[in-house]
Design an enzyme around this catalytic site. Structure first.
Site, PDB file in Angstrom:
ATOM      1  N   LYS A 179       0.829  -1.205   0.000  1.00  0.00           N
ATOM      2  CA  LYS A 179       0.000   0.000   0.000  1.00  0.00           C
ATOM      3  C   LYS A 179       0.868   1.262   0.000  1.00  0.00           C
ATOM      4  O   LYS A 179       1.860   1.341   0.719  1.00  0.00           O
ATOM      5  CB  LYS A 179      -0.923  -0.006   1.219  1.00  0.00           C
ATOM      6  CG  LYS A 179      -1.871  -1.194   1.254  1.00  0.00           C
ATOM      7  CD  LYS A 179      -2.786  -1.166   2.466  1.00  0.00           C
ATOM      8  CE  LYS A 179      -2.006  -1.272   3.759  1.00  0.00           C
ATOM      9  NZ  LYS A 179      -2.883  -1.429   4.946  1.00  0.00           N
ATOM     10  N   THR A 212      -8.035   9.838   8.696  1.00  0.00           N
ATOM     11  CA  THR A 212      -7.712   8.595   7.995  1.00  0.00           C
ATOM     12  C   THR A 212      -7.683   7.390   8.929  1.00  0.00           C
ATOM     13  O   THR A 212      -7.262   6.308   8.520  1.00  0.00           O
ATOM     14  CB  THR A 212      -6.344   8.716   7.304  1.00  0.00           C
ATOM     15  OG1 THR A 212      -5.340   9.007   8.301  1.00  0.00           O
ATOM     16  CG2 THR A 212      -6.346   9.835   6.270  1.00  0.00           C
ATOM     17  N   GLY A 214      -8.272   4.118  10.650  1.00  0.00           N
ATOM     18  CA  GLY A 214      -8.974   2.908  10.270  1.00  0.00           C
ATOM     19  C   GLY A 214      -8.876   2.542   8.805  1.00  0.00           C
ATOM     20  O   GLY A 214      -9.492   1.564   8.358  1.00  0.00           O
ATOM     21  N   THR A 215      -8.086   3.292   8.039  1.00  0.00           N
ATOM     22  CA  THR A 215      -8.008   3.038   6.599  1.00  0.00           C
ATOM     23  C   THR A 215      -7.510   1.636   6.285  1.00  0.00           C
ATOM     24  O   THR A 215      -8.092   0.911   5.468  1.00  0.00           O
ATOM     25  CB  THR A 215      -7.088   4.076   5.923  1.00  0.00           C
ATOM     26  OG1 THR A 215      -7.538   5.392   6.258  1.00  0.00           O
ATOM     27  CG2 THR A 215      -7.092   3.906   4.423  1.00  0.00           C
ATOM     28  N   GLY A 216      -6.406   1.222   6.928  1.00  0.00           N
ATOM     29  CA  GLY A 216      -5.842  -0.097   6.649  1.00  0.00           C
ATOM     30  C   GLY A 216      -6.758  -1.224   7.079  1.00  0.00           C
ATOM     31  O   GLY A 216      -6.916  -2.226   6.357  1.00  0.00           O
ATOM     32  N   CYS A 217      -7.364  -1.076   8.253  1.00  0.00           N
ATOM     33  CA  CYS A 217      -8.317  -2.090   8.731  1.00  0.00           C
ATOM     34  C   CYS A 217      -9.476  -2.221   7.754  1.00  0.00           C
ATOM     35  O   CYS A 217      -9.905  -3.329   7.410  1.00  0.00           O
ATOM     36  CB  CYS A 217      -8.864  -1.713  10.106  1.00  0.00           C
ATOM     37  SG  CYS A 217      -7.633  -1.453  11.376  1.00  0.00           S
TER      38      CYS A 217
END
Length: 270
Positions: A179, A212, A214-217
């Site tokens: 990412k 932003t 919580g974006t990866g979760c």
């Protein structure tokens, strides 16, 4: 008269975020907005808000295993994802249960470092992720700093991201998504996908917002939900990126710090 509906199911194995922006809470919300029934196995309880984390209470590995088994033995698991696993003992337990249960759609979000680069787990836990869990993954989704740890390579350019994806793929996952949210300049928002044969560059417009959390979760949960619905791996990833981008375009005005993205943007007034 009752007419129960058969629905796809997805399991998240991760920590709880009391502020509701990331972790189990973000995962379950994401599953719901993909019309997938979400189940969970908590690895840790965190006291946190938009300003940061003030306390972490880690669950015993036996409790994590029992939660996974309870879901698998009755409800079933069409797809699973992992998030914050805290330590090597929990990672080893999770890997053993997933291997024994033969979970074939598994998204591993290797939570080792924050988007800003802060280390979140120790070297023993990183080794356990590399050796025990990542080889079981259908897809592993490291951010820039996690990819650097896994690949042993500094990431500054698109070619660096591609090389990191190749190196991480050698650890055994079916596919890798490096990412680019923390990459500099125009690379921000560009991800690199590699499945051992096909190398793809996935790019959506970068969204300017400080909210932003919580974006990866959310991305890994959305991919798992799409896999549970039967989508192919690359298409599941593309659809998940679109969902996260839309959620970033509808951030929530909560707290005084880094707020969460808007998981329920389809319900918001335009």
């Amino acid at each position: 008269m009752e007419h129960p509906r058969k629905v796809a199911t997805a399991l998240t194995i991760a920590g709880s975020d009391s502020g509701g922006g990331a972790g189990i809470q973000a995962d379950l919300r994401t599953f719901s907005f993909h019309r997938v029934h979400g189940t969970s196995a908590l690895t840790a309880l965190t006291a946190q808000n938009t300003l940061g984390v003030t306390r972490v209470d880690v669950m015993p590995p036996e409790s994590v295993a029992a939660q996974i088994d309870a879901v698998a033995s009755d409800i079933g698991i069409d797809a699973a994802k992992t998030g914050m696993l805290v330590n090597s003992a929990i990672i080893a337990t999770v890997a053993e249960r997933l291997r024994t249960l033969r979970i074939t759609r598994l998204v591993v979000d290797p939570v080792m470092a924050s988007r800003a680069g802060s280390r979140l787990i120790d070297d023993e836990a990183v080794a356990a992720l590399r050796e025990l869990l990542i080889p079981l993954a259908t897809l592993v989704t490291p951010n820039r700093h996690e990819a650097q740890l896994l690949a042993g390579l500094e990431l500054h350019t698109l070619d660096d991201m591609r090389e990191a994806a190749r190196r991480i793929h050698r650890l055994g996952p079916q596919a890798v998504l490096v990412k680019g949210g923390a990459m500099p300049g125009s690379l921000c928002g560009t991800d690199v996908w590699f499945d051992g044969e096909h190398l793809e560059t996935l790019h959506l417009a970068s969204v300017e917002t400080r909210n932003t959390h919580g974006t990866g979760c959310t991305l890994s949960a959305a991919i798992a939900a799409n896999l549970a619905l039967g989508l192919g791996l690359l298409e599941a990833t593309r659809q998940a990126k679109q969902y996260v981008t839309r959620a970033l375009q509808h951030p929530l005005a909560l707290g005084r710090g880094n707020g969460p993205i808007g998981h329920f943007f389809p319900l918001l007034d335009s």
